[in-house]
Design an enzyme around this catalytic site. Structure first.
Site, PDB file in Angstrom:
ATOM      1  N   PHE A   1      34.757  44.725  57.098  1.00 44.42           N
ATOM      2  CA  PHE A   1      33.975  44.843  55.861  1.00 44.42           C
ATOM      3  C   PHE A   1      34.685  44.071  54.758  1.00 44.42           C
ATOM      4  CE2 PHE A   1      32.649  46.720  51.829  1.00 44.42           C
ATOM      5  CZ  PHE A   1      31.271  46.662  51.972  1.00 44.42           C
TER       6      PHE A   1
ATOM      7  N   LYS B   1      40.805  47.702  44.924  1.00 41.64           N
ATOM      8  CA  LYS B   1      40.885  49.166  45.055  1.00 41.64           C
ATOM      9  C   LYS B   1      42.097  49.804  44.349  1.00 41.64           C
ATOM     10  CE  LYS B   1      37.991  49.996  49.104  1.00 41.64           C
ATOM     11  NZ  LYS B   1      37.029  50.970  48.593  1.00 41.64           N
TER      12      LYS B   1
ATOM     13  N   ASP C   1      42.446  40.471  54.391  1.00 40.37           N
ATOM     14  CA  ASP C   1      41.759  41.286  53.386  1.00 40.37           C
ATOM     15  C   ASP C   1      42.503  42.618  53.294  1.00 40.37           C
ATOM     16  OD1 ASP C   1      40.151  43.108  52.060  1.00 40.37           O
ATOM     17  OD2 ASP C   1      38.278  42.394  52.931  1.00 40.37           O
TER      18      ASP C   1
HETATM   19  N1  PLP Z   1      37.259  44.548  51.604  1.00 35.51           N
HETATM   20  C1  PLP Z   1      37.563  45.738  52.142  1.00 35.51           C
HETATM   21  C2  PLP Z   1      38.522  45.794  53.282  1.00 35.51           C
HETATM   22  C3  PLP Z   1      37.000  46.903  51.643  1.00 35.51           C
HETATM   23  O1  PLP Z   1      37.299  48.079  52.199  1.00 35.51           O
HETATM   24  C4  PLP Z   1      36.090  46.813  50.560  1.00 35.51           C
HETATM   25  C5  PLP Z   1      35.429  48.012  50.031  1.00 35.51           C
HETATM   26  O2  PLP Z   1      35.334  49.018  50.638  1.00 35.51           O
HETATM   27  C6  PLP Z   1      35.799  45.551  50.023  1.00 35.51           C
HETATM   28  C7  PLP Z   1      36.414  44.453  50.572  1.00 35.51           C
HETATM   29  C8  PLP Z   1      34.857  45.396  48.876  1.00 35.51           C
HETATM   30  O3  PLP Z   1      35.461  45.859  47.710  1.00 35.51           O
HETATM   31  P1  PLP Z   1      34.604  46.165  46.405  1.00 35.51           P
HETATM   32  O4  PLP Z   1      33.744  47.334  46.701  1.00 35.51           O
HETATM   33  O5  PLP Z   1      35.640  46.431  45.343  1.00 35.51           O
HETATM   34  O6  PLP Z   1      33.817  44.938  46.096  1.00 35.51           O
END
Ligand code: PLP
Length: 377
Positions: free
Chosen positions: A129, A243, A214
């Site tokens: 994700f 986050k 990520d």
């Molecule tokens: N990347 C990862 C691994 C995530 O867990 C998330 C959100 O859960 C995101 C990206 C997206 O982050 P945001 O909701 O701050 O756009």
């Protein structure tokens, strides 16, 4: 009534928080094992964070990126200190999706800048994700996230985590990079295997691909090391963060090697709010506090994992844990809420536990004892 129907919300409204606890309108106390989905790293009402937020907002909340920004310099220095390239550079934005968007753009721009124009595709992984913007959503190899939003952004090829052959199958002359989470958060707390990551890392070096990790969910101490990829002995070219970085104040960041960062020049990319003084003041406190907490995160995380094993199959590292109950866990989430425990269900059958990083063993015991009352495994 006036909100778009984008979330399935639980029937509770919180009015304040203290430490690892939240309180609703009626004063009922809840042990929070979700922390705003891995956001509230220092818990609630953390004295230093709150004081910094108040003091900085009295001085200056926002200044445009048209001007010098010493607050960004300070946070960038702290992020680079923990990165393998001590000459690495940082770009600030406001969220995880934006950080990944910037990483995707940086990857494409890098290959243009070194004269390899044909390289633009990125291999990403099923159950991963990366966010909800068009770029980050297209990088997210989950059909349910794409549904109705097609056509997606071109340039992503999907492979299976821990299946190196599936990565090789997607590799071609247009491949620019490989982007992954070392522990897939939304996908069900799926850990990448060390051998798999080493193979991917070696492949990137051999083929001249960029490795993008990520760390939006795993980063800033969540797993007990500053960056989660440090557990695996790999050296990514680009790391994305958000986050927990602001401890509840929105901020995202991209950390990249000096070499890759050179692809961006003034005008290449930007963000109005990205890394404003208020966000950076919060991030600085979070980083300084989390650094001190790292040994405790390992200790409490190890204890948490051991205790959860009394209940079923456990996955994850540090304070990013998943308990697979083998059936839909939404009902368990509701029952837990009723008993004053906040947990989250991901990938249908996995109870995700991503508590504030300040939790102690006594909170782990409290959580496990409530879970034991709910589910009769
Ligand atoms: N990347 C990862 C691994 C995530 O867990 C998330 C959100 O859960 C995101 C990206 C997206 O982050 P945001 O909701 O701050 O756009």
């Amino acid at each position: 009534m006036y909100l778009m129907n984008t979330y399935k919300r639980l029937p509770v409204s919180f009015v304040r928080g203290e430490g690892v606890y939240l309180f609703d309108e009626k004063g009922k106390k809840y042990l929070d094992m979700v922390a705003g989905i891995a956001v509230n790293a220092l818990g609630y009402n953390h004295p230093k964070l709150v004081e910094t937020l108040c003091e900085q907002s009295k001085k200056l909340m926002h200044v445009s990126n048209l001007f010098e920004n010493p607050w960004q310099e300070e946070v960038a220095k702290l992020l680079v200190e923990h990165f393998h390239d001590k000459d690495g550079k940082v770009f600030f934005c406001n969220s995880g999706a934006e950080a990944n968007e910037a990483a995707i753009k940086l990857t494409r721009k890098y290959f243009k800048s070194v004269g390899e124009k044909q390289r633009y595709r990125i291999i990403t992984f099923y159950k991963g994700f990366h966010g909800r913007t068009y770029g980050s959503m297209s990088a997210t190899a989950q059909e349910k996230i794409h549904l109705g939003f097609e056509p997606l952004l071109d340039g992503f090829d999907y492979a299976t985590l821990n299946d190196f052959e599936s990565v090789l199958k997607q590799l071609n002359k247009n491949t620019a990079g490989i982007m992954l989470e070392v522990i897939q958060g939304e996908g069900g707390i799926n850990e990448a295997q060390v051998e798999f990551l080493h193979k991917v890392y070696e492949l990137c070096k051999k083929e001249g691909l960029l490795l993008i990790v990520d760390e939006v969910q795993t980063g800033i101490g969540r797993t007990g090391s500053f960056y989660a990829h440090q557990h695996f002995g790999i050296k990514p070219d680009i790391v994305t963060l958000a986050k927990g970085l602001g401890g509840g104040f929105p901020i995202g960041a991209v950390v990249a090697t000096d070499e890759v960062s050179k692809a961006f020049a003034p005008g290449s990319h930007g963000s109005t709010f990205g890394g404003n003084p208020l966000a950076c003041a919060c991030a600085k406190v979070v980083i300084e506090e989390v650094k001190k907490l790292l040994p405790q995160i390992i200790e409490v995380g190890t204890y948490f994992k051991k205790r959860l094993k009394e209940l079923g199959k456990v996955k994850g590292i540090g304070l990013m844990l998943g308990l697979d109950i083998g059936k839909d866990c939404q009902e368990v989430v509701l029952k837990a809420l009723d008993k004053g425990l906040i947990i989250n269900c991901t990938a249908q059958s996995v109870i995700r536990l991503v508590p504030p990083l300040i939790i102690q063993k006594e909170h782990v015991d409290e959580c496990v004892s409530i879970l034991k009352k709910i589910v009769n495994w």
